[in-house]
Scaffold this motif. Structure first.
Motif, PDB file in Angstrom:
ATOM      1  N   VAL A  19       2.802  18.721  -9.969  1.00  0.00           N
ATOM      2  CA  VAL A  19       1.477  18.119 -10.147  1.00  0.00           C
ATOM      3  C   VAL A  19       1.488  17.198 -11.361  1.00  0.00           C
ATOM      4  O   VAL A  19       1.015  16.060 -11.305  1.00  0.00           O
ATOM      5  CB  VAL A  19       0.389  19.195 -10.318  1.00  0.00           C
ATOM      6  N   LEU A  20       2.035  17.684 -12.472  1.00  0.00           N
ATOM      7  CA  LEU A  20       2.090  16.895 -13.704  1.00  0.00           C
ATOM      8  C   LEU A  20       2.898  15.620 -13.498  1.00  0.00           C
ATOM      9  O   LEU A  20       2.475  14.524 -13.889  1.00  0.00           O
ATOM     10  CB  LEU A  20       2.692  17.734 -14.828  1.00  0.00           C
ATOM     11  N   GLY A  21       4.074  15.757 -12.864  1.00  0.00           N
ATOM     12  CA  GLY A  21       4.891  14.586 -12.593  1.00  0.00           C
ATOM     13  C   GLY A  21       4.194  13.612 -11.672  1.00  0.00           C
ATOM     14  O   GLY A  21       4.274  12.386 -11.855  1.00  0.00           O
ATOM     15  N   ALA A  22       3.473  14.141 -10.671  1.00  0.00           N
ATOM     16  CA  ALA A  22       2.764  13.285  -9.723  1.00  0.00           C
ATOM     17  C   ALA A  22       1.624  12.532 -10.400  1.00  0.00           C
ATOM     18  O   ALA A  22       1.354  11.375 -10.074  1.00  0.00           O
ATOM     19  CB  ALA A  22       2.231  14.122  -8.564  1.00  0.00           C
ATOM     20  N   LEU A  23       0.948  13.174 -11.361  1.00  0.00           N
ATOM     21  CA  LEU A  23      -0.134  12.499 -12.080  1.00  0.00           C
ATOM     22  C   LEU A  23       0.418  11.353 -12.935  1.00  0.00           C
ATOM     23  O   LEU A  23      -0.212  10.292 -13.040  1.00  0.00           O
ATOM     24  CB  LEU A  23      -0.888  13.500 -12.957  1.00  0.00           C
ATOM     25  N   VAL A  24       1.579  11.582 -13.542  1.00  0.00           N
ATOM     26  CA  VAL A  24       2.221  10.501 -14.302  1.00  0.00           C
ATOM     27  C   VAL A  24       2.570   9.347 -13.362  1.00  0.00           C
ATOM     28  O   VAL A  24       2.316   8.173 -13.672  1.00  0.00           O
ATOM     29  CB  VAL A  24       3.490  11.014 -15.016  1.00  0.00           C
ATOM     30  N   PHE A  25       3.126   9.692 -12.201  1.00  0.00           N
ATOM     31  CA  PHE A  25       3.474   8.662 -11.221  1.00  0.00           C
ATOM     32  C   PHE A  25       2.225   7.958 -10.710  1.00  0.00           C
ATOM     33  O   PHE A  25       2.261   6.767 -10.400  1.00  0.00           O
ATOM     34  CB  PHE A  25       4.243   9.281 -10.054  1.00  0.00           C
ATOM     35  N   SER A  59       0.819  -1.214   0.000  1.00  0.00           N
ATOM     36  CA  SER A  59       0.000   0.000   0.000  1.00  0.00           C
ATOM     37  C   SER A  59       0.853   1.265   0.000  1.00  0.00           C
ATOM     38  O   SER A  59       0.348   2.369  -0.238  1.00  0.00           O
ATOM     39  CB  SER A  59      -0.941   0.008   1.206  1.00  0.00           C
ATOM     40  N   SER A  60       2.148   1.118   0.255  1.00  0.00           N
ATOM     41  CA  SER A  60       3.035   2.280   0.237  1.00  0.00           C
ATOM     42  C   SER A  60       3.207   2.847  -1.172  1.00  0.00           C
ATOM     43  O   SER A  60       3.568   4.021  -1.327  1.00  0.00           O
ATOM     44  CB  SER A  60       4.414   1.909   0.809  1.00  0.00           C
ATOM     45  N   ILE A  61       2.945   2.029  -2.201  1.00  0.00           N
ATOM     46  CA  ILE A  61       3.094   2.506  -3.577  1.00  0.00           C
ATOM     47  C   ILE A  61       2.074   3.608  -3.880  1.00  0.00           C
ATOM     48  O   ILE A  61       2.452   4.709  -4.282  1.00  0.00           O
ATOM     49  CB  ILE A  61       2.968   1.339  -4.578  1.00  0.00           C
ATOM     50  N   PRO A  62       0.761   3.362  -3.705  1.00  0.00           N
ATOM     51  CA  PRO A  62      -0.178   4.472  -3.937  1.00  0.00           C
ATOM     52  C   PRO A  62      -0.028   5.599  -2.930  1.00  0.00           C
ATOM     53  O   PRO A  62      -0.243   6.773  -3.264  1.00  0.00           O
ATOM     54  CB  PRO A  62      -1.554   3.797  -3.819  1.00  0.00           C
ATOM     55  N   MET A  63       0.362   5.276  -1.692  1.00  0.00           N
ATOM     56  CA  MET A  63       0.515   6.323  -0.690  1.00  0.00           C
ATOM     57  C   MET A  63       1.656   7.272  -1.038  1.00  0.00           C
ATOM     58  O   MET A  63       1.590   8.473  -0.749  1.00  0.00           O
ATOM     59  CB  MET A  63       0.731   5.711   0.695  1.00  0.00           C
ATOM     60  N   LEU A  64       2.694   6.761  -1.673  1.00  0.00           N
ATOM     61  CA  LEU A  64       3.800   7.619  -2.105  1.00  0.00           C
ATOM     62  C   LEU A  64       3.305   8.602  -3.169  1.00  0.00           C
ATOM     63  O   LEU A  64       3.642   9.789  -3.138  1.00  0.00           O
ATOM     64  CB  LEU A  64       4.941   6.770  -2.651  1.00  0.00           C
ATOM     65  N   ALA A  65       2.498   8.093  -4.095  1.00  0.00           N
ATOM     66  CA  ALA A  65       1.936   8.967  -5.127  1.00  0.00           C
ATOM     67  C   ALA A  65       1.037  10.034  -4.508  1.00  0.00           C
ATOM     68  O   ALA A  65       1.062  11.202  -4.916  1.00  0.00           O
ATOM     69  CB  ALA A  65       1.151   8.135  -6.144  1.00  0.00           C
ATOM     70  N   ILE A  66       0.244   9.642  -3.504  1.00  0.00           N
ATOM     71  CA  ILE A  66      -0.628  10.601  -2.818  1.00  0.00           C
ATOM     72  C   ILE A  66       0.204  11.667  -2.114  1.00  0.00           C
ATOM     73  O   ILE A  66      -0.130  12.860  -2.137  1.00  0.00           O
ATOM     74  CB  ILE A  66      -1.541   9.870  -1.810  1.00  0.00           C
ATOM     75  N   ALA A  67       1.292  11.242  -1.468  1.00  0.00           N
ATOM     76  CA  ALA A  67       2.161  12.187  -0.760  1.00  0.00           C
ATOM     77  C   ALA A  67       2.737  13.221  -1.726  1.00  0.00           C
ATOM     78  O   ALA A  67       2.816  14.419  -1.407  1.00  0.00           O
ATOM     79  CB  ALA A  67       3.287  11.443  -0.047  1.00  0.00           C
TER      80      ALA A  67
END
Length: 202
Positions: free
Chosen positions: A168-174, A146-154
């Motif tokens: 924001v753009l980089g985070a959406l790609v991630f 669950s740390s994978i999606p949580m990292l993206a959320i962070a």
């Protein structure tokens, strides 16, 4: 980011204890980013391995993301959450440790693609956060998955906090990458469970 840290320090200077409600009142619309980022970062620590905690944090983050999606001008939280407090000395200490990071982020993140930090783009970010939160409960059955999606959320929460459109753009790609990885892990673990004649994830 520096102004957020500065206001936390000021709150600590003016109160013996700082409640969550005090922070919400002081930050207003700027409270969305920090209150999305901080729970996600908490899940990335060893306490994220506590059964049920990742899902609980995902539900908390979802509450914030829904309000962002609906266009609220500030975060609402239940009264019992708003009453939670931390001593001013502990908050001062925490703020001191974050000043260096805040200065670094401010130097490298201001004025980039500002259109992605407002309007419709914010609703897209909120939708991405909700999507990521939905992947947390099933992934919790796999150790620290669950740390994978949580990292993206962070990262999305950080982008909202520093108002950096490029981030924001980089985070959406991630987010897309993290969601794909989560789905792949879910499908693979379910397939293995079926082959072994046991429940998925077990």
């Amino acid at each position: 980011m520096g102004d957020v840290i500065g206001e936390l320090d000021e709150l600590a200077s003016n109160h013996e204890k700082v409640c969550v409600g005090d922070v919400l009142d002081d930050f207003g619309a700027r409270s969305f980013g920090p209150f999305i980022m901080i729970p996600a970062l908490l899940e990335l620590t060893p306490v994220g391995g506590i059964p049920g905690l990742p899902t609980a944090l995902a539900l908390f983050i979802s509450l914030i993301a829904v309000q962002l999606l609906l266009g609220r001008d500030h975060v609402w939280m239940p009264q019992f959450v708003q009453q939670r407090a931390v001593g001013s000395k502990k908050l001062h200490k925490a703020v001191g440790k974050l000043r260096g990071l805040a200065s670094f982020l401010d130097r490298h993140s201001k004025g980039r693609l500002e259109g992605l930090t407002q309007g419709t783009a914010i609703k897209l970010v909120a939708g991405a956060i909700l999507l990521l939160c939905c992947t947390v409960p099933p992934l919790e059955f796999l150790p620290f998955a669950s740390s994978i999606p949580m990292l993206a959320i962070a990262v999305l929460g950080l982008a909202l906090t520093v108002r950096d459109g490029a981030l924001v753009l980089g985070a959406l790609v991630f987010t897309g990458i993290a969601t794909s990885i989560g789905i792949a892990m879910y499908v693979n673990s379910s397939g293995s469970g079926a082959e072994n004649g046991v429940l998925p994830f077990l």
